[in-house]
Write a protein that holds these residues in place. Structure first.
Motif, PDB file in Angstrom:
ATOM      1  N   LEU A  14       0.775  -1.195  -0.038  1.00 40.41           N
ATOM      2  CA  LEU A  14      -0.151   0.107   0.204  1.00 40.41           C
ATOM      3  C   LEU A  14       0.815   1.101  -0.099  1.00 40.41           C
ATOM      4  O   LEU A  14       0.380   2.422  -0.029  1.00 40.41           O
ATOM      5  N   ALA A  15       2.151   1.098   0.008  1.00 42.13           N
ATOM      6  CA  ALA A  15       3.029   2.264   0.111  1.00 42.13           C
ATOM      7  C   ALA A  15       2.626   3.281  -0.799  1.00 42.13           C
ATOM      8  O   ALA A  15       2.829   4.339  -0.662  1.00 42.13           O
ATOM      9  N   TRP A  16       2.262   2.999  -2.334  1.00 42.49           N
ATOM     10  CA  TRP A  16       2.052   3.807  -3.289  1.00 42.49           C
ATOM     11  C   TRP A  16       0.787   4.727  -3.021  1.00 42.49           C
ATOM     12  O   TRP A  16       0.758   5.890  -3.630  1.00 42.49           O
ATOM     13  N   LEU A  17       0.065   4.464  -2.044  1.00 43.90           N
ATOM     14  CA  LEU A  17      -1.208   5.213  -1.775  1.00 43.90           C
ATOM     15  C   LEU A  17      -0.960   6.043  -0.535  1.00 43.90           C
ATOM     16  O   LEU A  17      -1.619   7.035  -0.134  1.00 43.90           O
ATOM     17  N   ILE A  18       0.214   6.048   0.307  1.00 44.84           N
ATOM     18  CA  ILE A  18       0.399   6.867   1.518  1.00 44.84           C
ATOM     19  C   ILE A  18       0.605   8.161   1.131  1.00 44.84           C
ATOM     20  O   ILE A  18       1.386   8.436   0.149  1.00 44.84           O
ATOM     21  N   GLY A  19      -0.319   8.983   1.709  1.00 47.34           N
ATOM     22  CA  GLY A  19      -0.017  10.365   1.773  1.00 47.34           C
ATOM     23  C   GLY A  19      -1.037  11.294   1.582  1.00 47.34           C
ATOM     24  O   GLY A  19      -2.181  10.677   2.030  1.00 47.34           O
ATOM     25  N   ARG A  20      -1.156  12.911   1.637  1.00 47.89           N
ATOM     26  CA  ARG A  20      -2.084  13.591   1.611  1.00 47.89           C
ATOM     27  C   ARG A  20      -2.425  13.887   0.181  1.00 47.89           C
ATOM     28  O   ARG A  20      -1.475  14.389  -0.623  1.00 47.89           O
ATOM     29  N   TYR A  37     -16.432  18.732  -8.200  1.00 49.96           N
ATOM     30  CA  TYR A  37     -16.317  18.449  -6.943  1.00 49.96           C
ATOM     31  C   TYR A  37     -14.749  18.542  -6.386  1.00 49.96           C
ATOM     32  O   TYR A  37     -14.093  18.386  -7.474  1.00 49.96           O
ATOM     33  N   LEU A  38     -14.446  18.888  -5.436  1.00 49.99           N
ATOM     34  CA  LEU A  38     -13.168  19.069  -4.833  1.00 49.99           C
ATOM     35  C   LEU A  38     -12.877  17.920  -3.692  1.00 49.99           C
ATOM     36  O   LEU A  38     -13.838  17.587  -3.021  1.00 49.99           O
ATOM     37  N   HIS A  39     -11.845  17.211  -3.871  1.00 46.72           N
ATOM     38  CA  HIS A  39     -11.570  15.986  -2.778  1.00 46.72           C
ATOM     39  C   HIS A  39     -10.389  16.046  -2.262  1.00 46.72           C
ATOM     40  O   HIS A  39      -9.385  16.415  -2.842  1.00 46.72           O
ATOM     41  N   GLU A  40     -10.289  16.049  -1.036  1.00 48.44           N
ATOM     42  CA  GLU A  40      -9.163  15.750  -0.039  1.00 48.44           C
ATOM     43  C   GLU A  40      -9.021  14.303   0.593  1.00 48.44           C
ATOM     44  O   GLU A  40      -9.969  13.968   1.013  1.00 48.44           O
ATOM     45  N   LEU A  41      -8.055  13.605   0.512  1.00 50.75           N
ATOM     46  CA  LEU A  41      -7.925  12.396   0.778  1.00 50.75           C
ATOM     47  C   LEU A  41      -6.704  12.045   1.590  1.00 50.75           C
ATOM     48  O   LEU A  41      -5.560  12.495   1.160  1.00 50.75           O
ATOM     49  N   HIS A  42      -6.629  11.740   2.854  1.00 52.14           N
ATOM     50  CA  HIS A  42      -5.530  11.171   3.725  1.00 52.14           C
ATOM     51  C   HIS A  42      -5.419   9.858   3.803  1.00 52.14           C
ATOM     52  O   HIS A  42      -6.308   9.170   4.128  1.00 52.14           O
ATOM     53  N   ILE A  43      -4.316   9.180   3.589  1.00 54.68           N
ATOM     54  CA  ILE A  43      -4.006   8.014   3.760  1.00 54.68           C
ATOM     55  C   ILE A  43      -2.895   7.678   4.459  1.00 54.68           C
ATOM     56  O   ILE A  43      -1.675   8.063   4.008  1.00 54.68           O
ATOM     57  N   ASP A  44      -2.836   7.510   5.722  1.00 54.47           N
ATOM     58  CA  ASP A  44      -1.820   7.656   6.819  1.00 54.47           C
ATOM     59  C   ASP A  44      -1.427   6.290   7.189  1.00 54.47           C
ATOM     60  O   ASP A  44      -2.180   5.836   7.845  1.00 54.47           O
ATOM     61  N   ALA A  45       0.067   5.919   7.301  1.00 54.23           N
ATOM     62  CA  ALA A  45       0.463   4.726   8.229  1.00 54.23           C
ATOM     63  C   ALA A  45       0.768   5.647   9.572  1.00 54.23           C
ATOM     64  O   ALA A  45       0.914   6.834   9.669  1.00 54.23           O
ATOM     65  N   SER A  46       0.532   4.921  10.532  1.00 52.67           N
ATOM     66  CA  SER A  46       0.784   5.258  11.838  1.00 52.67           C
ATOM     67  C   SER A  46       1.398   4.359  12.709  1.00 52.67           C
ATOM     68  O   SER A  46       0.932   3.038  13.016  1.00 52.67           O
ATOM     69  N   VAL A  52      -3.665   1.079   7.745  1.00 52.74           N
ATOM     70  CA  VAL A  52      -3.429   2.380   7.325  1.00 52.74           C
ATOM     71  C   VAL A  52      -4.807   3.075   7.496  1.00 52.74           C
ATOM     72  O   VAL A  52      -5.817   2.411   7.534  1.00 52.74           O
ATOM     73  N   GLN A  53      -4.884   4.437   8.100  1.00 51.08           N
ATOM     74  CA  GLN A  53      -5.942   5.219   8.292  1.00 51.08           C
ATOM     75  C   GLN A  53      -6.570   6.032   7.090  1.00 51.08           C
ATOM     76  O   GLN A  53      -5.677   6.554   6.314  1.00 51.08           O
ATOM     77  N   ILE A  54      -7.623   6.117   7.038  1.00 53.20           N
ATOM     78  CA  ILE A  54      -8.317   6.968   5.570  1.00 53.20           C
ATOM     79  C   ILE A  54      -9.127   8.022   6.104  1.00 53.20           C
ATOM     80  O   ILE A  54     -10.053   7.599   7.246  1.00 53.20           O
ATOM     81  N   SER A  55      -8.965   9.148   5.526  1.00 53.21           N
ATOM     82  CA  SER A  55      -9.902  10.312   5.914  1.00 53.21           C
ATOM     83  C   SER A  55     -10.274  10.912   4.437  1.00 53.21           C
ATOM     84  O   SER A  55      -9.268  11.269   3.695  1.00 53.21           O
ATOM     85  N   SER A  56     -11.625  10.810   4.037  1.00 53.86           N
ATOM     86  CA  SER A  56     -12.086  11.628   2.873  1.00 53.86           C
ATOM     87  C   SER A  56     -13.052  12.683   3.105  1.00 53.86           C
ATOM     88  O   SER A  56     -13.939  12.261   3.820  1.00 53.86           O
ATOM     89  N   ALA A  89     -18.264  12.553   3.260  1.00 52.04           N
ATOM     90  CA  ALA A  89     -17.062  12.538   4.355  1.00 52.04           C
ATOM     91  C   ALA A  89     -17.341  11.104   4.575  1.00 52.04           C
ATOM     92  O   ALA A  89     -17.922  10.190   4.897  1.00 52.04           O
ATOM     93  N   ALA A  90     -15.857  10.593   4.898  1.00 55.08           N
ATOM     94  CA  ALA A  90     -15.895   9.139   5.483  1.00 55.08           C
ATOM     95  C   ALA A  90     -14.418   8.980   6.037  1.00 55.08           C
ATOM     96  O   ALA A  90     -13.399   9.752   5.910  1.00 55.08           O
ATOM     97  N   VAL A  91     -14.282   8.016   7.149  1.00 56.09           N
ATOM     98  CA  VAL A  91     -13.271   7.921   7.868  1.00 56.09           C
ATOM     99  C   VAL A  91     -13.001   6.177   7.958  1.00 56.09           C
ATOM    100  O   VAL A  91     -14.188   5.458   7.741  1.00 56.09           O
ATOM    101  N   GLY A  92     -11.783   5.719   8.101  1.00 54.47           N
ATOM    102  CA  GLY A  92     -11.956   4.100   8.086  1.00 54.47           C
ATOM    103  C   GLY A  92     -10.528   3.672   8.072  1.00 54.47           C
ATOM    104  O   GLY A  92      -9.494   4.381   8.536  1.00 54.47           O
ATOM    105  N   TYR A  93     -10.132   2.402   7.799  1.00 58.45           N
ATOM    106  CA  TYR A  93      -9.072   1.408   7.685  1.00 58.45           C
ATOM    107  C   TYR A  93      -8.900   0.824   6.661  1.00 58.45           C
ATOM    108  O   TYR A  93      -9.954   0.238   6.238  1.00 58.45           O
ATOM    109  N   LEU A  94      -7.628   0.602   6.255  1.00 59.67           N
ATOM    110  CA  LEU A  94      -7.429  -0.383   5.072  1.00 59.67           C
ATOM    111  C   LEU A  94      -6.287  -1.038   5.317  1.00 59.67           C
ATOM    112  O   LEU A  94      -5.227  -0.373   5.948  1.00 59.67           O
TER     113      LEU A  94
END
Length: 197
Positions: A14-20, A37-46, A52-56, A89-94
């Motif tokens: 999943l490394a290719w997805l990590i970032g803001r 529409y405008l879209h902000e997506l955070h995919i964060d390792a922690s 990984v955590q997801i916030s959209s 909006a959505a939050v979650g885990y992958l």
């Protein structure tokens, strides 16, 4: 590919997805008129966690859908469009499914959990191979007043360092069909101090 130091080894695929990520796109459905529409997506390792955590967050744009070109980089879309109302909006885990071995074609099985303030939560399953992924809902739960979502599918891939995706939806009694398509650019060096538009 750079692998974030905080990413757990089992999630290296999943490394290719990590970032803001930031960008935009267009949406349209049977009972929803075409819109930009405008879209902000955070995919964060922690902290080496096994997920990984997801916030959209997605905002409708002031500009019409016709102003959006699929050829425009995500950064250009983000800068050219103006936010109006928050649309979703959505939050979650992958995570990479730890019980399924890497497949002969090089793909890895995925699991994702998402929750939305519209009163739905979803379990997703899918695969990633290289810099592309495919996810479909395995189960959808709705609150009494939750949005009438029956199922969905996501396809995403790297496109010249942008994240290009489509989101198909089965909802409101209509069959699975195209709902959103967008393009996002990873924000280089972005952290918690990035300002919102």
């Amino acid at each position: 590919m750079n692998i974030p130091s905080e990413l757990a080894p089992e999630n290296y695929p999943l490394a290719w997805l990590i970032g803001r990520w930031r960008g935009g796109g267009t949406l349209e459905y049977e009972n929803i008129p075409a819109a930009a529409y405008l879209h902000e997506l955070h995919i964060d390792a922690s902290d080496d966690a096994p997920y990984v955590q997801i916030s959209s967050r997605i905002w409708l744009a002031h500009e019409p859908a016709s102003t959006v070109s699929e050829e425009q980089p995500g950064t250009t879309l983000w800068e050219q469009l103006d936010k109006e109302e928050l649309w979703s909006a959505a939050v979650g885990y992958l995570r990479v499914n730890p019980t399924v071995a890497r497949q002969a074609d090089g793909s890895y099985a995925l699991e994702m959990m998402l929750a939305s303030p519209t009163g739905t939560s979803q379990i997703w399953v899918g695969v990633t191979r290289g810099s592309q992924l495919q996810l479909v809902t395995d189960a959808v739960a709705r609150s009494a007043a939750g949005a009438d979502l029956s199922g969905a599918a996501i396809l995403a891939r790297d496109a010249h360092s942008d994240l290009l995706y489509t989101y198909d939806m089965e909802a409101f009694g209509y069959p699975l069909r195209s709902y959103m398509k967008g393009r996002l650019t990873r924000q280089v060096g972005s952290g918690n101090g990035v300002t919102s538009k």
